[in-house]
Scaffold this motif. Sequence first.
Motif, PDB file in Angstrom:
ATOM      1  N   ASP A   1       0.851  -1.190   0.000  1.00 39.66           N
ATOM      2  CA  ASP A   1       0.000   0.000   0.000  1.00 39.66           C
ATOM      3  C   ASP A   1       0.883   1.233   0.000  1.00 39.66           C
ATOM      4  O   ASP A   1       2.122   1.132   0.080  1.00 39.66           O
ATOM      5  CB  ASP A   1      -0.898   0.002   1.235  1.00 39.66           C
ATOM      6  N   LEU A   2       0.247   2.393  -0.079  1.00 38.43           N
ATOM      7  CA  LEU A   2       0.922   3.672   0.117  1.00 38.43           C
ATOM      8  C   LEU A   2       0.832   4.020   1.604  1.00 38.43           C
ATOM      9  O   LEU A   2      -0.271   4.032   2.181  1.00 38.43           O
ATOM     10  CB  LEU A   2       0.242   4.754  -0.723  1.00 38.43           C
TER      11      LEU A   2
ATOM     12  N   ASN B   1       7.819  -2.208   9.893  1.00 37.28           N
ATOM     13  CA  ASN B   1       7.606  -1.104  10.827  1.00 37.28           C
ATOM     14  C   ASN B   1       8.605   0.010  10.555  1.00 37.28           C
ATOM     15  O   ASN B   1       9.638  -0.205   9.912  1.00 37.28           O
ATOM     16  CB  ASN B   1       7.761  -1.579  12.265  1.00 37.28           C
ATOM     17  N   SER B   2       8.293   1.187  11.072  1.00 40.91           N
ATOM     18  CA  SER B   2       9.195   2.346  10.952  1.00 40.91           C
ATOM     19  C   SER B   2       9.644   2.540   9.512  1.00 40.91           C
ATOM     20  O   SER B   2      10.840   2.722   9.241  1.00 40.91           O
ATOM     21  CB  SER B   2      10.401   2.165  11.878  1.00 40.91           C
ATOM     22  N   LEU B   3       8.697   2.513   8.619  1.00 39.90           N
ATOM     23  CA  LEU B   3       9.033   2.581   7.196  1.00 39.90           C
ATOM     24  C   LEU B   3       9.604   3.944   6.816  1.00 39.90           C
ATOM     25  O   LEU B   3       9.198   4.982   7.349  1.00 39.90           O
ATOM     26  CB  LEU B   3       7.796   2.282   6.360  1.00 39.90           C
TER      27      LEU B   3
ATOM     28  N   ALA C   1       9.364  -0.150  -2.728  1.00 43.34           N
ATOM     29  CA  ALA C   1       9.823  -1.242  -3.589  1.00 43.34           C
ATOM     30  C   ALA C   1       8.665  -2.188  -3.881  1.00 43.34           C
ATOM     31  O   ALA C   1       7.626  -2.137  -3.227  1.00 43.34           O
ATOM     32  CB  ALA C   1      10.944  -2.032  -2.903  1.00 43.34           C
ATOM     33  N   MET C   2       8.889  -3.055  -4.841  1.00 41.80           N
ATOM     34  CA  MET C   2       8.020  -4.215  -5.027  1.00 41.80           C
ATOM     35  C   MET C   2       8.582  -5.317  -4.140  1.00 41.80           C
ATOM     36  O   MET C   2       9.786  -5.607  -4.199  1.00 41.80           O
ATOM     37  CB  MET C   2       8.016  -4.650  -6.494  1.00 41.80           C
TER      38      MET C   2
ATOM     39  N   THR D   1       4.793   1.605  -1.151  1.00 35.65           N
ATOM     40  CA  THR D   1       5.259   2.962  -1.417  1.00 35.65           C
ATOM     41  C   THR D   1       5.204   3.752  -0.118  1.00 35.65           C
ATOM     42  O   THR D   1       4.162   3.824   0.528  1.00 35.65           O
ATOM     43  CB  THR D   1       4.390   3.652  -2.482  1.00 35.65           C
ATOM     44  N   VAL D   2       6.342   4.319   0.253  1.00 32.82           N
ATOM     45  CA  VAL D   2       6.449   5.106   1.480  1.00 32.82           C
ATOM     46  C   VAL D   2       6.671   6.557   1.078  1.00 32.82           C
ATOM     47  O   VAL D   2       7.721   6.915   0.543  1.00 32.82           O
ATOM     48  CB  VAL D   2       7.588   4.608   2.376  1.00 32.82           C
ATOM     49  N   SER D   3       5.671   7.383   1.352  1.00 33.51           N
ATOM     50  CA  SER D   3       5.746   8.780   0.925  1.00 33.51           C
ATOM     51  C   SER D   3       4.769   9.607   1.730  1.00 33.51           C
ATOM     52  O   SER D   3       3.698   9.134   2.114  1.00 33.51           O
ATOM     53  CB  SER D   3       5.415   8.885  -0.571  1.00 33.51           C
ATOM     54  N   SER D   4       5.149  10.859   1.962  1.00 32.48           N
ATOM     55  CA  SER D   4       4.239  11.790   2.631  1.00 32.48           C
ATOM     56  C   SER D   4       3.464  12.597   1.592  1.00 32.48           C
ATOM     57  O   SER D   4       2.641  13.428   1.958  1.00 32.48           O
ATOM     58  CB  SER D   4       5.021  12.705   3.561  1.00 32.48           C
TER      59      SER D   4
END
Length: 112
Positions: free
Chosen positions: A10-11, A84-86, A92-93, A109-112
């Motif tokens: 997920d995002l 955790n703590s991404l 990545a896939m 996907t890790v994004s603000s």
Amino acid sequence: EVQLVESGGDLVEPGGSLRLSCAASGVTLSTQGTSWWRQRPGKSLEWVSKMDVSGRSITYPPGVRGRFTMSRDDAKNVGFLQLNSLVPEDTAMYYCSAGEHLGQGTQVTVSS
């Protein structure tokens, strides 16, 4: 036919958590060494966790150790990867593998 189906990607915002699943059919995870891998944009495939057949030995590379936790539910034949703590660099896939078999992947996907 062996199938490994990942889900749970997920995002998520930095600092967040996700739990990835790997549902197996045609192969029993408790009889195979299993691993999680990821491929970041523009990078090659890298392993992020691996579990031996017994399930008692799990190892992680330094970049994710302490943040990622791999587990397995033998009754359901499903593997898990708790993230955790991404951080954005974890984008990545993500793939699971059992023996020589690799799943199709799930996008994190890790994004603000």
